[in-house]
Design an enzyme around this catalytic site. Sequence first.
Site, PDB file in Angstrom:
ATOM      1  N   LYS A  89       0.805  -1.228   0.000  1.00 18.93           N
ATOM      2  CA  LYS A  89       0.000   0.000   0.000  1.00 18.93           C
ATOM      3  C   LYS A  89       0.840   1.282   0.000  1.00 18.93           C
ATOM      4  O   LYS A  89       0.400   2.307  -0.504  1.00 18.93           O
ATOM      5  CB  LYS A  89      -0.934   0.011   1.212  1.00 18.93           C
ATOM      6  CG  LYS A  89      -2.130  -0.912   1.060  1.00 18.93           C
ATOM      7  CD  LYS A  89      -3.025  -0.793   2.286  1.00 18.93           C
ATOM      8  CE  LYS A  89      -4.368  -1.433   2.034  1.00 18.93           C
ATOM      9  NZ  LYS A  89      -5.323  -1.146   3.112  1.00 18.93           N
ATOM     10  N   ASP A 125     -10.262   3.429   1.690  1.00 15.37           N
ATOM     11  CA  ASP A 125     -10.520   2.966   3.065  1.00 15.37           C
ATOM     12  C   ASP A 125     -11.159   4.085   3.895  1.00 15.37           C
ATOM     13  O   ASP A 125     -12.059   3.835   4.702  1.00 15.37           O
ATOM     14  CB  ASP A 125      -9.219   2.529   3.759  1.00 15.37           C
ATOM     15  CG  ASP A 125      -8.794   1.136   3.343  1.00 15.37           C
ATOM     16  OD1 ASP A 125      -9.646   0.364   2.863  1.00 15.37           O
ATOM     17  OD2 ASP A 125      -7.595   0.815   3.489  1.00 15.37           O
TER      18      ASP A 125
HETATM   19  P1  NAP Z   1      -0.882  -2.331  10.616  1.00 12.58           P
HETATM   20  O1  NAP Z   1      -0.575  -1.189   9.707  1.00 12.58           O
HETATM   21  O2  NAP Z   1       0.026  -3.484  10.651  1.00 12.58           O
HETATM   22  O3  NAP Z   1      -1.045  -1.682  12.101  1.00 12.58           O
HETATM   23  C1  NAP Z   1      -0.861  -2.428  13.184  1.00 12.58           C
HETATM   24  C2  NAP Z   1      -1.290  -1.624  14.437  1.00 12.58           C
HETATM   25  O4  NAP Z   1      -1.723  -2.587  15.364  1.00 12.58           O
HETATM   26  C3  NAP Z   1      -0.170  -0.835  15.079  1.00 12.58           C
HETATM   27  O5  NAP Z   1      -0.705   0.286  15.715  1.00 12.58           O
HETATM   28  C4  NAP Z   1       0.373  -1.832  16.113  1.00 12.58           C
HETATM   29  O6  NAP Z   1       0.942  -1.222  17.248  1.00 12.58           O
HETATM   30  C5  NAP Z   1      -0.922  -2.492  16.542  1.00 12.58           C
HETATM   31  N1  NAP Z   1      -0.697  -3.843  17.069  1.00 12.58           N
HETATM   32  C6  NAP Z   1      -0.295  -4.936  16.382  1.00 12.58           C
HETATM   33  N2  NAP Z   1      -0.213  -5.993  17.220  1.00 12.58           N
HETATM   34  C7  NAP Z   1      -0.572  -5.543  18.445  1.00 12.58           C
HETATM   35  C8  NAP Z   1      -0.686  -6.156  19.717  1.00 12.58           C
HETATM   36  N3  NAP Z   1      -0.429  -7.458  19.892  1.00 12.58           N
HETATM   37  N4  NAP Z   1      -1.089  -5.391  20.758  1.00 12.58           N
HETATM   38  C9  NAP Z   1      -1.350  -4.086  20.606  1.00 12.58           C
HETATM   39  N5  NAP Z   1      -1.260  -3.436  19.406  1.00 12.58           N
HETATM   40  C10 NAP Z   1      -0.879  -4.167  18.345  1.00 12.58           C
HETATM   41  O7  NAP Z   1      -2.326  -2.949  10.312  1.00 12.58           O
HETATM   42  P2  NAP Z   1      -3.567  -2.233   9.635  1.00 12.58           P
HETATM   43  O8  NAP Z   1      -3.443  -2.343   8.156  1.00 12.58           O
HETATM   44  O9  NAP Z   1      -3.779  -0.916  10.246  1.00 12.58           O
HETATM   45  O10 NAP Z   1      -4.743  -3.248  10.031  1.00 12.58           O
HETATM   46  C11 NAP Z   1      -5.212  -3.352  11.356  1.00 12.58           C
HETATM   47  C12 NAP Z   1      -6.469  -4.221  11.373  1.00 12.58           C
HETATM   48  O11 NAP Z   1      -7.510  -3.592  10.625  1.00 12.58           O
HETATM   49  C13 NAP Z   1      -6.280  -5.608  10.753  1.00 12.58           C
HETATM   50  O12 NAP Z   1      -6.982  -6.548  11.525  1.00 12.58           O
HETATM   51  C14 NAP Z   1      -6.929  -5.479   9.386  1.00 12.58           C
HETATM   52  O13 NAP Z   1      -7.453  -6.713   8.934  1.00 12.58           O
HETATM   53  C15 NAP Z   1      -8.040  -4.496   9.683  1.00 12.58           C
HETATM   54  N6  NAP Z   1      -8.441  -3.745   8.491  1.00 12.58           N
HETATM   55  C16 NAP Z   1      -9.730  -3.829   8.087  1.00 12.58           C
HETATM   56  C17 NAP Z   1     -10.159  -3.096   6.995  1.00 12.58           C
HETATM   57  C18 NAP Z   1     -11.587  -3.183   6.572  1.00 12.58           C
HETATM   58  O14 NAP Z   1     -11.906  -2.843   5.412  1.00 12.58           O
HETATM   59  N7  NAP Z   1     -12.473  -3.597   7.440  1.00 12.58           N
HETATM   60  C19 NAP Z   1      -9.262  -2.282   6.288  1.00 12.58           C
HETATM   61  C20 NAP Z   1      -7.929  -2.218   6.724  1.00 12.58           C
HETATM   62  C21 NAP Z   1      -7.525  -2.957   7.831  1.00 12.58           C
HETATM   63  P3  NAP Z   1       2.504  -0.792  17.277  1.00 12.58           P
HETATM   64  O15 NAP Z   1       2.564   0.549  16.595  1.00 12.58           O
HETATM   65  O16 NAP Z   1       2.822  -0.729  18.714  1.00 12.58           O
HETATM   66  O17 NAP Z   1       3.259  -1.866  16.545  1.00 12.58           O
END
Ligand code: NAP
Length: 299
Positions: A89, A125
């Site tokens: 992305k 998004d």
């Molecule tokens: P990302 O960029 O990898 O962001 C990860 C975030 O989660 C960071 O803030 C990280 O914290 C935190 N995190 C990861 N593991 C953690 C843990 N064990 N405890 C506490 N915090 C944790 O991921 P993303 O793309 O934002 O996606 C996040 C979620 O949203 C996923 O489940 C994804 O499937 C979902 N999503 C859904 C849609 C939809 O259309 N519904 C769209 C996009 C994403 P740190 O900064 O401390 O590492």
Amino acid sequence: MKRNAAKHPLPSALPDPEGFIDSETQVAGVIGYPIRHTLSPAMHNAAFRALGLNWIYLPFEVPPERLDGAIKGMRGLRLRGLNVTIPHKVEVIRYLDELTEAARRIGAVNTLFWEDSHLVGDNTDAGGFLQALRQAGFDAKGKRVLVVGAGGSARAVLYALSQQDAYLFLTNRSIEKARQLATEFAVEQVYPLEPYALHPVMNQIDLVIHCTPVGMAPEAEKEPPIPLEALPPHAWVSDLIYRPLHTRFLRRAASLGLHTLGGLEMLLYQGAESFVRWTGLVPPVEVMRRALLEQVDSE
Ligand code: NAP
């Protein structure tokens, strides 16, 4: 070999199951790595079929070292549109001609479309999330919102809410990352991701949005440490996770009598916005929702 319809749904999801792909067929798709769990082909192929469009949407598994080639391929083959998912992305931006304002501010792209001969990167998004909220009956204008997480989806959510003049509060495991984001999106206050730190502010919050993977299958027994019991009774709780549809976090919110919104709706409306960019047509949202639900139910 006979196919298992539930596990391999692509044949029945083709725009024309009788096999009418011809020289007029327009191709869209999604690139990511890995890509085999994507729900987008079912959603978009169902939409094409419902509108009688001679289009097809395909998943393309593209490892990072082939991203450059994939975008050159899109240009060469003149694919009509692509979605872009993890891990491309941000990296994809350098291969594009233009960005929309949303993609530029969020710093990530999930949709590629053509404007004349220019390949444009957009981020649906943000708009998809806002549309999901609106459809659920929540107007974010002037509301106080706690965003949990500081990754890519949190950036899209913060951008969307900042367009609505919402008051933004942010919590994240790595507090430094949250502080950095706060400077970009006019966040009022940043909190450590700890119940004791969040508890005092919860009674002022109208909406909590969970934007981390905590509680996603196969670790569906987990949930983020947010003291939901301290929210006011009118508050909403949203989880961006859609596997499972009803996360443990959302189930706890519902058991407290709070309004809830799951991640499938955001997935649906970001897809609907991409569909508009590519076809210029009104997307058949109900058909697309049914296709997504069928996929999730069959897993
Ligand atoms: P990302 O960029 O990898 O962001 C990860 C975030 O989660 C960071 O803030 C990280 O914290 C935190 N995190 C990861 N593991 C953690 C843990 N064990 N405890 C506490 N915090 C944790 O991921 P993303 O793309 O934002 O996606 C996040 C979620 O949203 C996923 O489940 C994804 O499937 C979902 N999503 C859904 C849609 C939809 O259309 N519904 C769209 C996009 C994403 P740190 O900064 O401390 O590492």
